[in-house]
Design a protein around this motif. Structure first.
Motif, PDB file in Angstrom:
ATOM      1  N   ALA A  60       0.832  -1.202   0.000  1.00  0.00           N
ATOM      2  CA  ALA A  60       0.000   0.000   0.000  1.00  0.00           C
ATOM      3  C   ALA A  60       0.865   1.250   0.000  1.00  0.00           C
ATOM      4  O   ALA A  60       1.871   1.314   0.700  1.00  0.00           O
ATOM      5  N   ALA A  61       0.458   2.222  -0.809  1.00  0.00           N
ATOM      6  CA  ALA A  61       1.178   3.502  -0.847  1.00  0.00           C
ATOM      7  C   ALA A  61       0.194   4.603  -1.183  1.00  0.00           C
ATOM      8  O   ALA A  61      -0.812   4.381  -1.862  1.00  0.00           O
ATOM      9  N   ARG A  62       0.493   5.800  -0.704  1.00  0.00           N
ATOM     10  CA  ARG A  62      -0.322   6.972  -1.020  1.00  0.00           C
ATOM     11  C   ARG A  62       0.099   7.479  -2.392  1.00  0.00           C
ATOM     12  O   ARG A  62       1.229   7.946  -2.561  1.00  0.00           O
ATOM     13  N   LEU A  65       1.401  11.012  -2.552  1.00  0.00           N
ATOM     14  CA  LEU A  65       2.695  11.310  -1.928  1.00  0.00           C
ATOM     15  C   LEU A  65       3.842  10.702  -2.707  1.00  0.00           C
ATOM     16  O   LEU A  65       4.926  10.501  -2.191  1.00  0.00           O
ATOM     17  N   GLN A  70       8.750   8.490  -9.556  1.00  0.00           N
ATOM     18  CA  GLN A  70       9.267   7.562  -8.537  1.00  0.00           C
ATOM     19  C   GLN A  70       8.718   6.150  -8.735  1.00  0.00           C
ATOM     20  O   GLN A  70       9.267   5.196  -8.189  1.00  0.00           O
ATOM     21  N   GLU A 132      -4.298  -1.068  10.740  1.00  0.00           N
ATOM     22  CA  GLU A 132      -3.959  -0.857   9.335  1.00  0.00           C
ATOM     23  C   GLU A 132      -4.893   0.179   8.692  1.00  0.00           C
ATOM     24  O   GLU A 132      -4.462   0.979   7.873  1.00  0.00           O
ATOM     25  N   GLY A 135      -5.127   4.646   8.927  1.00  0.00           N
ATOM     26  CA  GLY A 135      -4.603   5.672   8.033  1.00  0.00           C
ATOM     27  C   GLY A 135      -5.604   6.127   6.984  1.00  0.00           C
ATOM     28  O   GLY A 135      -5.278   6.932   6.126  1.00  0.00           O
TER      29      GLY A 135
ATOM     30  N   LEU B  31      15.415  13.814  -2.459  1.00  0.00           N
ATOM     31  CA  LEU B  31      14.172  13.049  -2.385  1.00  0.00           C
ATOM     32  C   LEU B  31      14.538  11.584  -2.124  1.00  0.00           C
ATOM     33  O   LEU B  31      15.310  10.992  -2.868  1.00  0.00           O
ATOM     34  N   ALA B  32      13.994  11.027  -1.048  1.00  0.00           N
ATOM     35  CA  ALA B  32      14.233   9.588  -0.799  1.00  0.00           C
ATOM     36  C   ALA B  32      12.882   8.896  -0.911  1.00  0.00           C
ATOM     37  O   ALA B  32      12.484   8.467  -1.983  1.00  0.00           O
ATOM     38  N   GLY B  33      12.099   8.856   0.192  1.00  0.00           N
ATOM     39  CA  GLY B  33      10.752   8.293   0.108  1.00  0.00           C
ATOM     40  C   GLY B  33       9.715   9.355  -0.220  1.00  0.00           C
ATOM     41  O   GLY B  33       8.646   9.059  -0.744  1.00  0.00           O
ATOM     42  N   GLY B  34      10.016  10.595   0.140  1.00  0.00           N
ATOM     43  CA  GLY B  34       9.123  11.708  -0.200  1.00  0.00           C
ATOM     44  C   GLY B  34       7.928  11.893   0.719  1.00  0.00           C
ATOM     45  O   GLY B  34       7.087  12.747   0.459  1.00  0.00           O
ATOM     46  N   GLN B  35       7.857  11.118   1.809  1.00  0.00           N
ATOM     47  CA  GLN B  35       6.637  11.178   2.618  1.00  0.00           C
ATOM     48  C   GLN B  35       6.547  12.450   3.466  1.00  0.00           C
ATOM     49  O   GLN B  35       5.473  12.795   3.971  1.00  0.00           O
ATOM     50  N   HIS B 103       1.407   5.658   9.095  1.00  0.00           N
ATOM     51  CA  HIS B 103       0.583   4.478   8.883  1.00  0.00           C
ATOM     52  C   HIS B 103       1.348   3.530   7.977  1.00  0.00           C
ATOM     53  O   HIS B 103       2.362   3.909   7.391  1.00  0.00           O
ATOM     54  N   GLY B 104       0.833   2.304   7.841  1.00  0.00           N
ATOM     55  CA  GLY B 104       1.523   1.314   7.028  1.00  0.00           C
ATOM     56  C   GLY B 104       1.905   1.842   5.654  1.00  0.00           C
ATOM     57  O   GLY B 104       3.040   1.665   5.194  1.00  0.00           O
ATOM     58  N   ALA B 105       0.965   2.520   4.991  1.00  0.00           N
ATOM     59  CA  ALA B 105       1.220   2.989   3.626  1.00  0.00           C
ATOM     60  C   ALA B 105       2.335   4.039   3.603  1.00  0.00           C
ATOM     61  O   ALA B 105       3.051   4.171   2.611  1.00  0.00           O
ATOM     62  N   ILE B 106       2.467   4.787   4.691  1.00  0.00           N
ATOM     63  CA  ILE B 106       3.537   5.787   4.786  1.00  0.00           C
ATOM     64  C   ILE B 106       4.874   5.068   5.018  1.00  0.00           C
ATOM     65  O   ILE B 106       5.889   5.404   4.405  1.00  0.00           O
ATOM     66  N   ARG B 107       4.848   4.061   5.900  1.00  0.00           N
ATOM     67  CA  ARG B 107       6.100   3.353   6.231  1.00  0.00           C
ATOM     68  C   ARG B 107       6.621   2.538   5.050  1.00  0.00           C
ATOM     69  O   ARG B 107       7.798   2.237   4.966  1.00  0.00           O
ATOM     70  N   ASN B 108       5.711   2.154   4.144  1.00  0.00           N
ATOM     71  CA  ASN B 108       6.155   1.419   2.956  1.00  0.00           C
ATOM     72  C   ASN B 108       7.029   2.270   2.051  1.00  0.00           C
ATOM     73  O   ASN B 108       7.823   1.755   1.272  1.00  0.00           O
ATOM     74  N   ARG B 109       6.850   3.592   2.098  1.00  0.00           N
ATOM     75  CA  ARG B 109       7.586   4.472   1.185  1.00  0.00           C
ATOM     76  C   ARG B 109       8.636   5.327   1.890  1.00  0.00           C
ATOM     77  O   ARG B 109       9.701   5.591   1.348  1.00  0.00           O
TER      78      ARG B 109
END
Lengths: 162, 291
Positions: A60-62, A65, A70, A132, A135, B31-35, B103-109
């Protein structure tokens, strides 16, 4: 890539797409405006609401963002990959049956978050599901019906299709 | 919302990235993950002319253990730190902080080093770095230096890095096997920035008295802060609930937190005491647990 356009090649819902986009465009913008995949919704556009959540290489990703550039070389799955109107994905069907959503603006983000969660963890505890989904914002339901929908999806074995 | 225009660069090596930073300096952002960076740009609070994308640099993507330290490279994502068996064993304080980050989706990036260089005083990792005695390897084309966490965070979103420098590595000292740890925070919603949070470590000597104590707060000031007076009180004493209560009162008295619509200054001071008790009792329960 020194001017402000970037070449991007992504696999979206199984189909490889190559395009030149403005480097400043987010993945969400490219999905919606360049590829016409308007199922991905944009709410806050700064990473708070979760409506634009998609799967990037399975996680999952935003999409608001992430710059599209990328995602170059990545595999993207959007809500359009889940099911069709005739044949909903088991997660979608469970949400439908349990009246999980009301206005459903947030639904694409919730559905993709659940999809990614079940792929990674086919038997999440109620606590893990809540964490989960923390968010993702929904301003209609108060979340209880969404959690019921996820539980229904789980008990019907939706994880097998994630 | 439209992100302002910029020129995108994807260096193939760290060396190339450093050369670009030398060339563009103030006009460039890494820029790395960009979050953190992408939302700042979306809100037009940041409008760099050049973005240097190091997210794909494999040479910066490793978590390694060497000569008494755990090193986390600049391109390592939160999710990788969270799932690392090495971090769980040799840097348990950092491991304990990971589930609190976004959140999970943020930590993924998002990346750990990106969060550290962003230096948000309400973020978990800067406080972890301060409590754990971590250091930062900062490199420019002409050389590198190592900055201890106690000197790295200078103010709100400001750390000790020049415009031509890249944070290449976060180094955590290998955890003393006898020490206990805890990360606690209070936030409005799981994953949101904390109203107040604490990263703590305590260690004991062979007769069971506290030999080292580190209490590091986030969300309390313009940088993460240690509470020396409370640490001094704890040192030399055997751990007990009464001692922790006393430390909690000191933390509460020393805090001068900001107040805003999410919580008043008085409420945050109260949380300082609450989190001190929670952290110390959890850390005491984990003494020797990393062994």
């Amino acid at each position: 890539m020194s001017d402000d356009r970037c070449e991007v090649t992504v696999t979206v819902n199984g189909e490889e797409r190559s395009l030149a986009v403005e480097c400043r465009r987010t993945l969400a913008e490219v999905l919606r405006e360049d590829l016409g995949l308007t199922g991905t919704h944009l709410g806050c556009e700064h990473g708070v609401c979760g409506a634009c959540t998609v799967a990037v290489d399975g996680a999952a990703a935003r999409s608001c963002l992430m710059l599209a550039v990328q995602a170059d070389g990545c595999e993207i799955e959007t809500v359009e990959s889940l099911g069709t109107e005739e044949k909903l994905h088991p997660i979608q069907q469970a949400m439908w049956d349990e009246h999980g959503f009301q206005c459903a603006f947030c639904a694409p983000g919730f559905l993709m978050t659940v999809y990614c969660l079940l792929r990674e963890n086919p038997a999440p505890t109620p606590e893990e599901i809540r964490e989960e989904l923390s968010g993702n914002l929904c301003r209609c339901t108060g979340y209880a019906s969404i959690l019921t929908g996820v539980q229904a999806a789980l008990s019907r074995g939706a994880a097998a299709d994630a | 919302m439209k992100i302002p225009r910029f020129t995108y660069h994807r260096p193939a090596t760290e060396e190339e990235a450093l050369a670009m930073l030398t060339e563009f300096g103030e006009d460039a952002k890494v820029l790395a993950g960009g979050q953190s960076l992408i939302p700042l740009m979306a809100l037009r609070l940041s409008r760099p002319a050049h973005l240097i994308d190091i997210g794909g640099l494999r040479e910066l993507a490793a978590i390694r253990e060497r000569s008494g330290t755990v090193s986390v490279g600049a391109a390592v994502r939160h999710v990788e730190v969270e799932r690392s068996a090495l971090v769980a064993r040799a840097a348990p304080l950092a491991a304990a902080a990971m589930p609190h980050i976004g959140h999970g989706a943020i930590r993924n990036r998002g990346t750990a080093c990106g969060s550290l260089a962003h230096a948000d005083p309400a973020a978990e990792l800067p406080a972890v770095a301060l409590a754990a005695g971590a250091s930062f390897v900062v490199r420019r084309a002409s050389g590198e230096r190592t900055v201890p966490a106690s000197e790295f965070f200078l103010g709100y979103l400001t750390c000790d890095m020049g415009p031509d420098e890249l944070l290449v590595e976060w180094r955590l000292p290998t955890w003393p096997v006898t020490a206990g740890w805890s990360v606690q925070e209070v936030s409005r919603r799981h994953g949101d920035f904390a109203l107040l949070g604490m990263a703590a470590m305590i260690d004991t000597d062979p007769v069971g008295r506290i030999s080292t104590a580190a209490l590091s707060l986030f969300g309390a000031a313009s940088t993460p802060i240690r509470v020396d007076a409370a640490e001094k009180l704890l040192t030399g004493e055997p751990p007990s609930a009464a001692l922790f209560d006393e430390a909690a009162e000191i933390v509460k008295g020393q805090l001068d937190p900001p107040g805003d619509l999410h919580g008043t200054a008085a409420y945050r001071k109260h949380l300082g005491a609450v989190l001190t008790r929670r952290c110390l009792s959890e850390a005491a329960g984990r003494l020797g647990a990393a062994a």
